[in-house]
Design a protein around this motif. Structure first.
Motif, mmCIF file in Angstrom:
data_model
loop_
_atom_site.group_PDB
_atom_site.id
_atom_site.type_symbol
_atom_site.label_atom_id
_atom_site.label_comp_id
_atom_site.label_asym_id
_atom_site.label_seq_id
_atom_site.Cartn_x
_atom_site.Cartn_y
_atom_site.Cartn_z
ATOM 1 N N ALA A 240 21.851 -7.641 66.144
ATOM 2 C CA ALA A 240 20.943 -6.623 65.618
ATOM 3 C C ALA A 240 19.796 -7.253 64.837
ATOM 4 O O ALA A 240 18.628 -6.857 64.973
ATOM 5 C CB ALA A 240 21.721 -5.657 64.728
ATOM 6 N N LEU A 241 20.124 -8.225 64.007
ATOM 7 C CA LEU A 241 19.087 -8.900 63.222
ATOM 8 C C LEU A 241 18.139 -9.688 64.121
ATOM 9 O O LEU A 241 16.918 -9.682 63.911
ATOM 10 C CB LEU A 241 19.742 -9.832 62.201
ATOM 11 C CG LEU A 241 20.474 -9.164 61.036
ATOM 12 C CD1 LEU A 241 21.279 -10.187 60.253
ATOM 13 C CD2 LEU A 241 19.485 -8.451 60.124
ATOM 14 N N LYS A 242 18.700 -10.376 65.114
ATOM 15 C CA LYS A 242 17.892 -11.213 65.999
ATOM 16 C C LYS A 242 16.930 -10.388 66.840
ATOM 17 O O LYS A 242 15.756 -10.757 67.013
ATOM 18 C CB LYS A 242 18.819 -12.009 66.919
ATOM 19 C CG LYS A 242 18.121 -13.000 67.832
ATOM 20 C CD LYS A 242 17.701 -14.236 67.089
ATOM 21 C CE LYS A 242 17.198 -15.316 68.024
ATOM 22 N NZ LYS A 242 16.812 -16.543 67.294
ATOM 23 N N ASN A 243 17.410 -9.267 67.352
ATOM 24 C CA ASN A 243 16.608 -8.487 68.286
ATOM 25 C C ASN A 243 15.747 -7.406 67.632
ATOM 26 O O ASN A 243 14.641 -7.138 68.096
ATOM 27 C CB ASN A 243 17.521 -7.831 69.318
ATOM 28 C CG ASN A 243 18.091 -8.811 70.317
ATOM 29 O OD1 ASN A 243 17.435 -9.189 71.280
ATOM 30 N ND2 ASN A 243 19.316 -9.250 70.084
ATOM 31 N N PHE A 244 16.259 -6.789 66.560
ATOM 32 C CA PHE A 244 15.558 -5.635 66.003
ATOM 33 C C PHE A 244 15.264 -5.739 64.515
ATOM 34 O O PHE A 244 14.642 -4.850 63.943
ATOM 35 C CB PHE A 244 16.370 -4.355 66.275
ATOM 36 C CG PHE A 244 16.707 -4.162 67.732
ATOM 37 C CD1 PHE A 244 15.704 -3.934 68.666
ATOM 38 C CD2 PHE A 244 18.014 -4.225 68.166
ATOM 39 C CE1 PHE A 244 16.006 -3.763 70.011
ATOM 40 C CE2 PHE A 244 18.328 -4.059 69.511
ATOM 41 C CZ PHE A 244 17.315 -3.825 70.433
ATOM 42 N N GLY A 245 15.732 -6.808 63.866
ATOM 43 C CA GLY A 245 15.438 -6.991 62.451
ATOM 44 C C GLY A 245 16.148 -6.018 61.535
ATOM 45 O O GLY A 245 15.706 -5.780 60.412
ATOM 46 N N VAL A 246 17.250 -5.435 61.998
ATOM 47 C CA VAL A 246 18.032 -4.509 61.171
ATOM 48 C C VAL A 246 19.499 -4.932 61.223
ATOM 49 O O VAL A 246 19.908 -5.685 62.112
ATOM 50 C CB VAL A 246 17.898 -3.052 61.654
ATOM 51 C CG1 VAL A 246 16.445 -2.596 61.591
ATOM 52 C CG2 VAL A 246 18.455 -2.888 63.065
ATOM 53 N N GLY A 247 20.282 -4.431 60.279
ATOM 54 C CA GLY A 247 21.706 -4.702 60.291
ATOM 55 C C GLY A 247 22.402 -3.888 61.365
ATOM 56 O O GLY A 247 21.855 -2.898 61.876
ATOM 57 N N ALA A 248 23.621 -4.265 61.694
ATOM 58 C CA ALA A 248 24.376 -3.567 62.736
ATOM 59 C C ALA A 248 24.683 -2.126 62.364
ATOM 60 O O ALA A 248 24.932 -1.296 63.239
ATOM 61 C CB ALA A 248 25.679 -4.314 63.014
ATOM 62 N N ASP A 249 24.652 -1.811 61.074
ATOM 63 C CA ASP A 249 24.933 -0.447 60.632
ATOM 64 C C ASP A 249 23.743 0.482 60.845
ATOM 65 O O ASP A 249 23.881 1.713 60.774
ATOM 66 C CB ASP A 249 25.327 -0.442 59.155
ATOM 67 C CG ASP A 249 24.245 -1.033 58.255
ATOM 68 O OD1 ASP A 249 23.531 -1.960 58.701
ATOM 69 O OD2 ASP A 249 24.113 -0.584 57.103
ATOM 70 N N ARG A 250 22.567 -0.076 61.114
ATOM 71 C CA ARG A 250 21.348 0.739 61.229
ATOM 72 C C ARG A 250 20.815 0.829 62.649
ATOM 73 O O ARG A 250 19.695 1.297 62.868
ATOM 74 C CB ARG A 250 20.277 0.155 60.302
ATOM 75 C CG ARG A 250 20.648 0.209 58.819
ATOM 76 C CD ARG A 250 19.606 -0.498 57.967
ATOM 77 N NE ARG A 250 18.278 0.077 58.171
ATOM 78 C CZ ARG A 250 17.139 -0.521 57.793
ATOM 79 N NH1 ARG A 250 17.197 -1.738 57.228
ATOM 80 N NH2 ARG A 250 15.985 0.066 57.993
ATOM 81 N N LEU A 251 21.570 0.403 63.609
ATOM 82 C CA LEU A 251 21.120 0.455 64.998
ATOM 83 C C LEU A 251 20.967 1.901 65.470
ATOM 84 O O LEU A 251 21.831 2.743 65.237
ATOM 85 C CB LEU A 251 22.124 -0.260 65.909
ATOM 86 C CG LEU A 251 22.155 -1.784 65.826
ATOM 87 C CD1 LEU A 251 23.394 -2.325 66.541
ATOM 88 C CD2 LEU A 251 20.883 -2.386 66.431
ATOM 89 N N THR A 252 19.874 2.183 66.149
ATOM 90 C CA THR A 252 19.675 3.505 66.734
ATOM 91 C C THR A 252 20.392 3.594 68.076
ATOM 92 O O THR A 252 20.886 2.585 68.607
ATOM 93 C CB THR A 252 18.181 3.772 66.947
ATOM 94 O OG1 THR A 252 17.681 2.844 67.947
ATOM 95 C CG2 THR A 252 17.392 3.582 65.656
ATOM 96 N N ASN A 253 20.415 4.792 68.640
ATOM 97 C CA ASN A 253 21.032 4.971 69.951
ATOM 98 C C ASN A 253 20.348 4.106 71.008
ATOM 99 O O ASN A 253 21.014 3.484 71.841
ATOM 100 C CB ASN A 253 20.976 6.442 70.366
ATOM 101 C CG ASN A 253 21.887 7.319 69.525
ATOM 102 O OD1 ASN A 253 22.880 6.850 68.963
ATOM 103 N ND2 ASN A 253 21.558 8.598 69.438
ATOM 104 N N ALA A 254 19.018 4.073 70.978
ATOM 105 C CA ALA A 254 18.267 3.294 71.966
ATOM 106 C C ALA A 254 18.521 1.799 71.806
ATOM 107 O O ALA A 254 18.693 1.070 72.791
ATOM 108 C CB ALA A 254 16.779 3.603 71.848
#
Length: 237
Positions: free
Chosen positions: A174-188
């Motif tokens: 999550a951090l590598k691809n989207f810059g967010v933690g795994a708890d903040r991943l969206t559906n997309a």
């Protein structure tokens, strides 16, 4: 004078008993104890991680408990990898038969392994297609289903699976691809991460190509079905 054959029996009996003890310790008791320990202890570095590090791909991994990982990722992974995860006991024989039939008529190999089987392979074994490894994979699959349960299997899987060159686990991905933690991943975002699991060294979640975009779209829709029909209840319930 003929030699008394009974004199040799004690030696063979001792050797036989030693072999039995070694088999019980290293073949049965040892794996059971290690598997039981991993029920509460995060599994350390795996064979694949070592292999990739030797290849110079680096190493990024940050463990996060299951309740700190977005439910969207759990549903997306189940949709992409193992829709019957909550209903089977480690093996999906119908999926295996379909994979075998597909592989006989196509050059693109399709796997029929469940998330439980993948977890057993990732944590305890090495990447290979030999019968020996498949047999051990089945053994460890039975062990983790019995000793861990579905939630722990999913937690270990999401924290250990390869998600890119040197990237392991949901948090690092999550951090590598989207810059967010795994708890903040969206559906997309979750759908994109699930989409690249079959080929994480080739496909990218952050900048997906046409195929990954189409695949993540299908996974997103399937994840919606997983949510509506409660097919992730063994993990998120």
């Amino acid at each position: 004078m003929p030699q008394d054959p009974t004199r040799r029996r004690p030696l063979w009996r001792r050797v036989g008993r030693l072999l039995v003890v070694l088999f019980l310790v290293f073949g049965l008791i040892g794996p059971i104890l290690v598997t039981a320990a991993y029920r509460v202890i995060p599994p350390p570095i795996t064979y694949l991680m070592v292999e990739r590090a030797i290849e110079g791909r680096g190493f990024e991994r940050r463990w996060r408990p299951l309740d700190e990982i977005s439910p969207a990722l759990v549903r997306a992974v189940i949709a992409a990898e193992d829709a019957k995860f909550c209903s089977h006991r480690g093996f999906d024989f119908a999926a295996m038969e379909k994979a075998l039939a597909h592989n006989e008529r196509s050059k693109r190999v399709r796997g029929g392994s469940t998330i439980s089987q993948q977890t057993a392979k990732n944590i305890f074994l090495w990447p290979d297609r030999s019968y020996v490894r498949k047999g051990l994979e089945a053994y460890f699959t039975v062990l983790i289903e019995a000793l861990w349960g579905k939630k722990r299997i999913m937690e270990v899987y999401l924290n250990s699976v390869e998600w890119g060159p040197g990237v392991y686990g949901a948090e690092a991905a999550a951090l590598k691809n989207f810059g967010v933690g795994a708890d903040r991943l969206t559906n997309a975002q979750a759908a994109r991460l699930a989409a690249i699991l079959p080929s994480p060294l080739k496909w990218r979640a952050a900048k997906p190509g046409p195929y990954v975009k189409r695949r993540s779209g299908r996974i997103g829709k399937a994840a919606g079905t997983i949510r509506r029909e409660g097919m992730a209840s063994c993990v998120l319930g």
